[in-house]
Design a protein around this motif. Structure first.
Motif, PDB file in Angstrom:
ATOM      1  N   TYR A  11       0.853  -1.188   0.000  1.00 46.62           N
ATOM      2  CA  TYR A  11       0.000   0.000   0.000  1.00 46.62           C
ATOM      3  C   TYR A  11       0.891   1.240   0.000  1.00 46.62           C
ATOM      4  N   PHE A  12       0.735   2.077  -1.015  1.00 50.25           N
ATOM      5  CA  PHE A  12       1.502   3.317  -1.071  1.00 50.25           C
ATOM      6  C   PHE A  12       0.848   4.354  -0.153  1.00 50.25           C
ATOM      7  N   ASP A  13       1.634   4.942   0.733  1.00 54.69           N
ATOM      8  CA  ASP A  13       1.106   5.930   1.678  1.00 54.69           C
ATOM      9  C   ASP A  13       0.677   7.212   0.977  1.00 54.69           C
ATOM     10  N   VAL A  14       1.317   7.510  -0.135  1.00 56.17           N
ATOM     11  CA  VAL A  14       0.912   8.628  -0.992  1.00 56.17           C
ATOM     12  C   VAL A  14       0.899   8.112  -2.422  1.00 56.17           C
ATOM     13  N   ILE A  15       0.088   8.750  -3.257  1.00 60.12           N
ATOM     14  CA  ILE A  15       0.048   8.348  -4.657  1.00 60.12           C
ATOM     15  C   ILE A  15       1.315   8.845  -5.342  1.00 60.12           C
ATOM     16  N   THR A  16       2.064   7.924  -5.940  1.00 55.58           N
ATOM     17  CA  THR A  16       3.339   8.269  -6.553  1.00 55.58           C
ATOM     18  C   THR A  16       3.523   7.495  -7.848  1.00 55.58           C
ATOM     19  N   CYS A  17       3.632   8.233  -8.946  1.00 54.55           N
ATOM     20  CA  CYS A  17       3.816   7.606 -10.251  1.00 54.55           C
ATOM     21  C   CYS A  17       5.156   6.890 -10.317  1.00 54.55           C
ATOM     22  N   GLY A  18       6.229   7.550  -9.843  1.00 57.46           N
ATOM     23  CA  GLY A  18       7.557   6.957  -9.913  1.00 57.46           C
ATOM     24  C   GLY A  18       7.663   5.642  -9.174  1.00 57.46           C
ATOM     25  N   ALA A  19       7.158   5.599  -7.936  1.00 55.41           N
ATOM     26  CA  ALA A  19       7.240   4.366  -7.155  1.00 55.41           C
ATOM     27  C   ALA A  19       6.338   3.282  -7.739  1.00 55.41           C
ATOM     28  N   THR A  20       5.180   3.672  -8.254  1.00 54.46           N
ATOM     29  CA  THR A  20       4.287   2.689  -8.863  1.00 54.46           C
ATOM     30  C   THR A  20       4.988   1.988 -10.025  1.00 54.46           C
ATOM     31  N   ILE A  21       5.621   2.764 -10.911  1.00 52.40           N
ATOM     32  CA  ILE A  21       6.324   2.178 -12.050  1.00 52.40           C
ATOM     33  C   ILE A  21       7.524   1.357 -11.587  1.00 52.40           C
ATOM     34  N   ASN A  22       8.304   1.895 -10.664  1.00 50.43           N
ATOM     35  CA  ASN A  22       9.523   1.211 -10.220  1.00 50.43           C
ATOM     36  C   ASN A  22       9.210  -0.147  -9.595  1.00 50.43           C
ATOM     37  N   VAL A  23       8.219  -0.185  -8.731  1.00 51.64           N
ATOM     38  CA  VAL A  23       7.869  -1.445  -8.066  1.00 51.64           C
ATOM     39  C   VAL A  23       7.219  -2.405  -9.057  1.00 51.64           C
ATOM     40  N   MET A  24       6.467  -1.870 -10.003  1.00 55.37           N
ATOM     41  CA  MET A  24       5.884  -2.716 -11.047  1.00 55.37           C
ATOM     42  C   MET A  24       6.987  -3.399 -11.859  1.00 55.37           C
ATOM     43  N   LEU A  25       8.056  -2.655 -12.173  1.00 50.80           N
ATOM     44  CA  LEU A  25       9.187  -3.239 -12.890  1.00 50.80           C
ATOM     45  C   LEU A  25       9.824  -4.370 -12.080  1.00 50.80           C
ATOM     46  N   ALA A  26      10.026  -4.135 -10.798  1.00 46.71           N
ATOM     47  CA  ALA A  26      10.640  -5.158  -9.943  1.00 46.71           C
ATOM     48  C   ALA A  26       9.758  -6.384  -9.829  1.00 46.71           C
ATOM     49  N   ALA A  27       8.446  -6.162  -9.779  1.00 50.28           N
ATOM     50  CA  ALA A  27       7.512  -7.267  -9.556  1.00 50.28           C
ATOM     51  C   ALA A  27       7.367  -8.179 -10.767  1.00 50.28           C
ATOM     52  N   VAL A  28       7.666  -7.664 -11.959  1.00 51.64           N
ATOM     53  CA  VAL A  28       7.473  -8.446 -13.179  1.00 51.64           C
ATOM     54  C   VAL A  28       8.261  -9.754 -13.158  1.00 51.64           C
ATOM     55  N   ARG A  29       9.511  -9.706 -12.628  1.00 50.27           N
ATOM     56  CA  ARG A  29      10.324 -10.921 -12.581  1.00 50.27           C
ATOM     57  C   ARG A  29      10.550 -11.406 -11.149  1.00 50.27           C
ATOM     58  N   ALA A  30       9.703 -10.945 -10.231  1.00 50.34           N
ATOM     59  CA  ALA A  30       9.749 -11.454  -8.859  1.00 50.34           C
ATOM     60  C   ALA A  30       9.005 -12.780  -8.772  1.00 50.34           C
ATOM     61  N   LYS A  31       9.230 -13.498  -7.692  1.00 49.94           N
ATOM     62  CA  LYS A  31       8.554 -14.781  -7.483  1.00 49.94           C
ATOM     63  C   LYS A  31       7.206 -14.536  -6.820  1.00 49.94           C
ATOM     64  N   GLY A  32       6.132 -15.014  -7.459  1.00 51.77           N
ATOM     65  CA  GLY A  32       4.807 -14.859  -6.877  1.00 51.77           C
ATOM     66  C   GLY A  32       4.072 -13.646  -7.413  1.00 51.77           C
ATOM     67  N   THR A  33       3.045 -13.239  -6.687  1.00 51.56           N
ATOM     68  CA  THR A  33       2.152 -12.169  -7.125  1.00 51.56           C
ATOM     69  C   THR A  33       2.309 -10.937  -6.249  1.00 51.56           C
ATOM     70  N   THR A  34       2.386  -9.784  -6.875  1.00 51.27           N
ATOM     71  CA  THR A  34       2.475  -8.503  -6.175  1.00 51.27           C
ATOM     72  C   THR A  34       1.216  -7.700  -6.457  1.00 51.27           C
ATOM     73  N   THR A  35       0.652  -7.129  -5.410  1.00 51.54           N
ATOM     74  CA  THR A  35      -0.523  -6.264  -5.544  1.00 51.54           C
ATOM     75  C   THR A  35      -0.171  -4.875  -5.047  1.00 51.54           C
ATOM     76  N   LEU A  36      -0.374  -3.865  -5.880  1.00 51.99           N
ATOM     77  CA  LEU A  36      -0.099  -2.477  -5.528  1.00 51.99           C
ATOM     78  C   LEU A  36      -1.408  -1.768  -5.254  1.00 51.99           C
ATOM     79  N   LEU A  37      -1.561  -1.255  -4.021  1.00 58.37           N
ATOM     80  CA  LEU A  37      -2.769  -0.543  -3.619  1.00 58.37           C
ATOM     81  C   LEU A  37      -2.477   0.950  -3.505  1.00 58.37           C
ATOM     82  N   ASN A  38      -3.479   1.773  -3.816  1.00 58.92           N
ATOM     83  CA  ASN A  38      -3.299   3.231  -3.899  1.00 58.92           C
ATOM     84  C   ASN A  38      -2.249   3.571  -4.952  1.00 58.92           C
ATOM     85  N   ALA A  39      -2.262   2.807  -6.034  1.00 59.02           N
ATOM     86  CA  ALA A  39      -1.306   2.996  -7.124  1.00 59.02           C
ATOM     87  C   ALA A  39      -1.661   4.233  -7.938  1.00 59.02           C
ATOM     88  N   ALA A  40      -0.654   4.813  -8.583  1.00 57.62           N
ATOM     89  CA  ALA A  40      -0.868   5.944  -9.478  1.00 57.62           C
ATOM     90  C   ALA A  40      -1.611   5.464 -10.728  1.00 57.62           C
TER      91      ALA A  40
END
Length: 312
Positions: free
Chosen positions: A158-187
């Protein structure tokens, strides 16, 4: 310099084709490093930030070829290092995208602190918080920091503030991570959606981009593809406002009107005539403009980058 003398110009008139989005292009180039095959990006603007990122990534082995038309061929297969020059990577804020794109492949990334505009700080606390939840650790030095992870694992973030940069950055990391990532309060920015679309073309499994909840199912490999960057909504908005400032008439082409909905609404509020078609917008001054209240916010609200033109 003690003063700047500003004189009123002649009316701004004409039609202009809008280039590809700078902010989206920076994320797409970083995303290309995730794949194991060459990719082609169409419409990348030839501007200083992009040229810096080419120089930065060529030093770690990314092969880059750009045509005069803005078509960029990227081959990440010979990337041999994830240690990015701290000075060059600090010259623009979104260099931090390479943490997300390289961490899963190399296990460690070294990069300078985010730079860019010099009128405000560039906090990365939401990036750090999210990547730590996925298994990364950070070490901070005077001019740079490192991120390390033996294995990135999916998490609910859960992002404490809406942030485009962090949303994209974590999405990039999650693409090749193991398992499923859910981003809440995403940009919900178009640049987030554009990056997700590019990643999905390469074989990622991302749903929900463009909403405040994004779900990423990690994959082991990504393939090559061809992708066209979205048009730069901020440049388009500036030209539309220019028509009002100078009492002229401007048509912007190769745009996505939906991306400019808040800007268009405010231009109509102040009395400008706006005509929209599928991929172009015409703004015409009526000669009489009225005041309106503008409060900036994250997309789909009114963009901070457009507030100074609106004040004119």
């Amino acid at each position: 310099m003690k003063l700047i003398n500003v004189e009123r110009s002649n009316p701004l008139e004409g039609t202009i084709k809008i280039p590809g989005s700078k902010n989206s292009s920076l994320a797409l180039i970083a995303a290309a490093c995730l794949t194991d095959e060459p990719v082609t990006l169409l419409g990348i603007p030839n501007i200083s930030d992009i040229r810096v990122i080419y120089e930065l990534t060529s030093k770690i082995g990314l092969k880059i070829e750009q045509s005069d038309q803005g078509n960029v061929f990227l081959d990440p297969r010979k990337i041999y290092s994830s240690n990015l020059d701290p000075v060059k990577s600090s010259s623009f804020r979104s260099a931090y995208y390479f943490v997300g794109s390289l961490l899963a492949k190399f296990g460690k990334v070294s990069i300078g602190f985010p730079g860019g505009d010099d009128f405000s700080s560039r906090p990365i606390d939401q990036h750090i918080k999210a990547l730590k939840m996925m298994g990364a650790s950070f070490t901070f030095f005077d001019r740079y920091y490192t991120a390390e992870a033996k294995e990135l694992k999916g998490a609910t973030i859960y992002f404490d503030v809406i942030t485009c940069g962090a949303t994209i950055n974590v999405m990039l990391a999650a693409v090749r991570a193991k398992g499923t990532t859910t981003l809440l309060n995403a940009a919900r920015d178009p640049e987030v959606t554009d990056t997700a679309s590019f990643l999905n073309k390469m074989g990622a499994k991302i749903t929900g981009a463009g909403t405040d909840m994004i779900r990423i199912e990690g994959v082991t490999t990504l393939r090559g593809c061809t992708h066209t960057v979205i048009p730069d909504r901020l440049i388009a908005g500036a030209f539309l406002m220019g028509a009002g400032i100078t009492e002229g008439s401007v048509t912007v082409e190769d745009v996505i009107p939906k991306h400019l909905s808040s800007c268009i609404a405010k231009l109509r509020d102040i009395g400008m005539d706006i005509h929209e078609v599928e991929n172009s917008i015409t703004a015409q001054s009526t000669g009489i403009l009225r005041a309106t209240r503008v409060r900036t916010s994250m997309y789909p609200g009114f963009a901070t980058d457009l507030q100074q033109q609106k004040a004119l």
